[in-house]
Design a protein around this motif. Structure first.
Motif, short mmCIF file in Angstrom:
data_model
loop_
_atom_site.label_atom_id
_atom_site.label_comp_id
_atom_site.label_asym_id
_atom_site.label_seq_id
_atom_site.Cartn_x
_atom_site.Cartn_y
_atom_site.Cartn_z
N GLU A 94 -5.38 6.38 -4.22
CA GLU A 94 -3.95 6.52 -3.96
C GLU A 94 -3.39 5.26 -3.30
OE1 GLU A 94 -0.91 9.59 -1.64
OE2 GLU A 94 -3.09 9.88 -1.57
N THR A 95 -4.14 4.71 -2.34
CA THR A 95 -3.70 3.47 -1.69
C THR A 95 -3.63 2.32 -2.69
OG1 THR A 95 -4.73 4.23 0.38
CG2 THR A 95 -4.19 1.89 0.20
N ARG A 96 -4.65 2.22 -3.55
CA ARG A 96 -4.66 1.14 -4.55
C ARG A 96 -3.48 1.27 -5.51
NH1 ARG A 96 -6.16 -0.08 -9.57
NH2 ARG A 96 -6.60 2.09 -10.03
N LEU A 97 -3.25 2.50 -5.98
CA LEU A 97 -2.14 2.69 -6.91
C LEU A 97 -0.79 2.38 -6.24
CD1 LEU A 97 -3.23 5.97 -8.75
CD2 LEU A 97 -3.24 3.63 -9.63
N THR A 98 -0.68 2.75 -4.96
CA THR A 98 0.56 2.43 -4.24
C THR A 98 0.76 0.93 -4.15
OG1 THR A 98 0.34 4.48 -2.96
CG2 THR A 98 1.80 2.79 -2.09
N ALA A 99 -0.34 0.21 -3.82
CA ALA A 99 -0.24 -1.25 -3.72
C ALA A 99 0.10 -1.88 -5.06
CB ALA A 99 -1.55 -1.82 -3.18
N VAL A 100 -0.55 -1.40 -6.13
CA VAL A 100 -0.28 -1.96 -7.46
C VAL A 100 1.16 -1.67 -7.87
CG1 VAL A 100 -0.87 -1.74 -9.90
CG2 VAL A 100 -2.68 -1.89 -8.20
#
Length: 291
Positions: free
Chosen positions: A159-165
């Protein structure tokens, strides 16, 4: 006998003793008026003795891990006789008929308790086995908890990675939109300058002095110009099937292990060769079939 075993055997023993006493008393009171009391005692003891003998034999077989349906049937038969005697006495008693009828089920209940005790003995486990089972269950619970924690952590990280992307993509989109807007403004300004008469005359006067013969809005070319021949893949001679097969085989076996079709096709076209996808795939099938 273990402490846990007494939890099932003591109620069965107590109810059996009460049932035998009640059966003997009822037989003595019921038959005491018709036959001598000693005969009535013998009859009552006979019913209780038969029941006790079959019960003892059942317990002996159970201790040996065996079972006999005939003995079990005889035991239930004596239990039904005892209950029948109590029911008959309750129905013929002049007083306290309901009280006698209320205790008439005790022999059957005693047999049922012995059945429950036998089932407990057949399914009982040793403390070592119980400890092993508890250890296995605890290990399974631990593994499940670790797996749940790992899944939650991976979900949070994803979820954090997708938010950053997503945030980075939004920033890139904003920059691209801003750049496109700036370019559109610049092209609009250039177009306005090009359409203006004064600007066109000024540019013509400047370019005519610097590079005579150059029309406005044409960049001057410095140095000699030689036309470059445009390479056309369609004008190149097509490879024959044999030549195409040889090239495919050479590229495929250029490394060990042999290259896949995708890698071979990529290197085939990177080397400057030309062939349609249908012909290239057919050549690959022929080469691999031979191999």
């Amino acid at each position: 006998m273990s402490a846990k075993s007494t939890k099932t055997v003591l109620p069965a023993v107590a109810m059996t003793a009460v049932s035998m006493v009640l059966t003997l008393a009822v037989v003595v009171m019921w038959l005491g008026t018709a036959v001598p009391w000693l005969v009535a005692v013998v009859v009552g003891l006979g019913i209780d003795g038969g029941w006790l003998a079959t019960l003892a034999y059942e317990r002996r077989l159970a201790a040996q891990g065996d079972h006999n349906r005939v003995v079990t049937a005889v035991g239930w038969f004596f239990g039904l006789i005892a209950s029948g005697v109590l029911v008959a006495h309750a129905l013929t008693a002049q007083t306290s008929a309901h009280a006698w009828l209320a205790v008439a089920w005790l022999p059957i209940a005693a047999k049922a308790l012995w059945l429950v005790h036998g089932l407990w003995e057949r399914t009982a486990l040793t403390p070592m086995a119980l400890d092993a089972i508890r250890g296995i269950q605890q290990e399974a619970r631990d593994e499940a908890a670790v797996a749940r924690a790992r899944l939650r952590s991976e979900a949070t990280s994803e979820e954090t990675r997708l938010t950053a992307v997503t945030s980075a993509g939004a920033r890139v989109a904003r920059v691209q939109a801003k750049t496109a807007k700036s370019l559109a403004g610049a092209w609009s300004t250039l177009e306005e300058a090009r359409q203006g008469e004064d600007t066109s005359r000024a540019l013509t006067s400047v370019t005519s002095r610097v590079t005579p013969g150059v029309t406005p809005w044409e960049l001057p070319v410095w140095g000699p110009v030689e036309p470059v021949t445009v390479l056309s893949l369609e004008s190149a001679p097509a490879l024959t099937d044999a030549a195409l097969d040889a090239l495919v085989e050479e590229i495929r076996t250029s490394e060990t292990p042999a290259l896949s079709y995708r890698e071979m096709a990529k290197r085939f076209r990177a080397a400057g060769h030309s062939a349609s996808e249908v012909r290239l795939r057919a050549a690959w099938n022929r080469v691999t079939a031979v191999a």
